[in-house]
Design a protein around this motif. Sequence first.
Motif, mmCIF file in Angstrom:
data_model
loop_
_atom_site.group_PDB
_atom_site.id
_atom_site.type_symbol
_atom_site.label_atom_id
_atom_site.label_comp_id
_atom_site.label_asym_id
_atom_site.label_seq_id
_atom_site.Cartn_x
_atom_site.Cartn_y
_atom_site.Cartn_z
ATOM 1 N N GLY A 62 0.639 -1.473 -0.277
ATOM 2 C CA GLY A 62 0.096 -0.354 0.219
ATOM 3 C C GLY A 62 0.580 1.475 0.915
ATOM 4 O O GLY A 62 0.606 2.199 0.083
ATOM 5 N N LYS A 63 2.656 0.633 -0.404
ATOM 6 C CA LYS A 63 2.760 2.664 -0.705
ATOM 7 C C LYS A 63 2.651 2.578 -2.018
ATOM 8 O O LYS A 63 3.390 2.354 -2.971
ATOM 9 C CB LYS A 63 4.927 2.204 -0.267
ATOM 10 C CG LYS A 63 3.901 1.663 1.650
ATOM 11 C CD LYS A 63 4.388 2.555 2.734
ATOM 12 C CE LYS A 63 4.826 1.925 3.265
ATOM 13 N NZ LYS A 63 5.302 2.723 5.015
ATOM 14 N N MET A 64 3.160 4.010 -2.287
ATOM 15 C CA MET A 64 2.977 4.936 -3.326
ATOM 16 C C MET A 64 4.786 4.476 -4.291
ATOM 17 O O MET A 64 5.684 4.043 -3.601
ATOM 18 C CB MET A 64 3.132 6.640 -3.428
ATOM 19 C CG MET A 64 3.421 6.688 -4.989
ATOM 20 S SD MET A 64 3.306 8.383 -4.351
ATOM 21 C CE MET A 64 3.143 9.099 -6.013
ATOM 22 N N THR A 65 5.359 4.040 -5.284
ATOM 23 C CA THR A 65 6.059 4.251 -5.291
ATOM 24 C C THR A 65 6.385 4.393 -6.693
ATOM 25 O O THR A 65 7.823 4.456 -7.531
ATOM 26 C CB THR A 65 6.362 2.028 -6.219
ATOM 27 O OG1 THR A 65 5.002 1.781 -7.231
ATOM 28 C CG2 THR A 65 6.341 1.488 -5.002
ATOM 29 N N GLY A 66 5.487 5.478 -7.144
ATOM 30 C CA GLY A 66 5.861 6.446 -8.572
ATOM 31 C C GLY A 66 4.441 6.608 -9.241
ATOM 32 O O GLY A 66 3.256 6.155 -8.861
ATOM 33 N N ILE A 67 5.085 7.180 -10.345
ATOM 34 C CA ILE A 67 3.324 7.576 -11.354
ATOM 35 C C ILE A 67 3.870 6.687 -12.527
ATOM 36 O O ILE A 67 5.132 7.226 -13.585
ATOM 37 C CB ILE A 67 3.767 9.115 -11.523
ATOM 38 C CG1 ILE A 67 3.042 9.339 -10.050
ATOM 39 C CG2 ILE A 67 2.410 9.687 -12.222
ATOM 40 C CD1 ILE A 67 3.496 11.167 -10.292
ATOM 41 N N ASP A 68 3.236 6.041 -13.542
ATOM 42 C CA ASP A 68 3.229 5.761 -14.536
ATOM 43 C C ASP A 68 2.825 6.629 -15.737
ATOM 44 O O ASP A 68 2.320 6.824 -16.146
ATOM 45 C CB ASP A 68 2.394 4.619 -14.755
ATOM 46 C CG ASP A 68 2.323 3.730 -15.977
ATOM 47 O OD1 ASP A 68 3.202 3.423 -16.908
ATOM 48 O OD2 ASP A 68 1.554 2.405 -16.130
ATOM 49 N N LEU A 69 3.769 6.871 -16.351
ATOM 50 C CA LEU A 69 4.137 7.471 -16.981
ATOM 51 C C LEU A 69 3.679 7.284 -18.749
ATOM 52 O O LEU A 69 3.299 8.425 -19.694
ATOM 53 C CB LEU A 69 5.263 8.390 -17.628
ATOM 54 C CG LEU A 69 5.513 9.561 -15.960
ATOM 55 C CD1 LEU A 69 7.277 10.321 -16.018
ATOM 56 C CD2 LEU A 69 4.948 10.118 -15.678
ATOM 57 N N ASP A 70 3.323 6.685 -19.089
ATOM 58 C CA ASP A 70 2.744 5.464 -19.768
ATOM 59 C C ASP A 70 1.373 6.057 -20.521
ATOM 60 O O ASP A 70 1.349 5.944 -20.784
ATOM 61 C CB ASP A 70 2.767 4.288 -20.516
ATOM 62 C CG ASP A 70 3.716 3.511 -20.349
ATOM 63 O OD1 ASP A 70 5.388 4.190 -21.335
ATOM 64 O OD2 ASP A 70 4.357 2.916 -20.274
ATOM 65 N N TYR A 71 0.705 5.752 -19.025
ATOM 66 C CA TYR A 71 -1.135 6.391 -19.404
ATOM 67 C C TYR A 71 -0.896 7.764 -18.425
ATOM 68 O O TYR A 71 -1.951 8.366 -18.513
ATOM 69 C CB TYR A 71 -1.314 5.576 -18.458
ATOM 70 C CG TYR A 71 -1.039 3.667 -18.901
ATOM 71 C CD1 TYR A 71 -1.640 3.723 -20.408
ATOM 72 C CD2 TYR A 71 -1.077 3.464 -18.624
ATOM 73 C CE1 TYR A 71 -1.766 2.884 -20.979
ATOM 74 C CE2 TYR A 71 -0.310 2.104 -19.138
ATOM 75 C CZ TYR A 71 -0.958 1.786 -20.502
ATOM 76 O OH TYR A 71 -0.571 0.753 -20.940
ATOM 77 N N CYS A 72 -0.271 8.203 -17.804
ATOM 78 C CA CYS A 72 -0.761 9.651 -17.051
ATOM 79 C C CYS A 72 -0.859 10.732 -17.898
ATOM 80 O O CYS A 72 0.818 10.971 -18.874
ATOM 81 C CB CYS A 72 1.184 10.068 -15.792
ATOM 82 S SG CYS A 72 0.951 12.346 -15.698
#
Length: 94
Positions: A62-72
């Motif tokens: 349940g920890k944020m690990t980053g942002i998926d820039l393929d879809y953001c």
Amino acid sequence: MALSSWKELPIGTIITEPGNAREFKTGDWRSQRPIWDSEKCIHCLFCFIYCPDSSIKVNEEGKMTGIDLDYCKGCGICAEECPKEAIHMEIEKR
Ligand code: SF4
Ligand code: SF4
């Protein structure tokens, strides 16, 4: 015919099937990019809840690990809603 990018869709065609945007890496529609500061992040996951593109990556704990820039798509809602200012937006450079 299988398409590898939304850019191959015929003009006037839109992504119509629920969930099928996943087949196309629509992150390159983005004009701004979210930058995540893991040091400031408290893993409250407000960004995960608010992100309209399900682009906040979260691990099994349940920890944020980053942002998926393929879809953001760079809407900036995550930066706006983050209570710790752990995300800011920058102009996308291509
Ligand atoms: S909203 Fe901010 S503090 Fe909360 S998980 Fe996202 S980046 Fe981290
Ligand atoms: S900028 Fe918008 S689409 Fe991208 S991660 Fe943040 S809320 Fe999601």
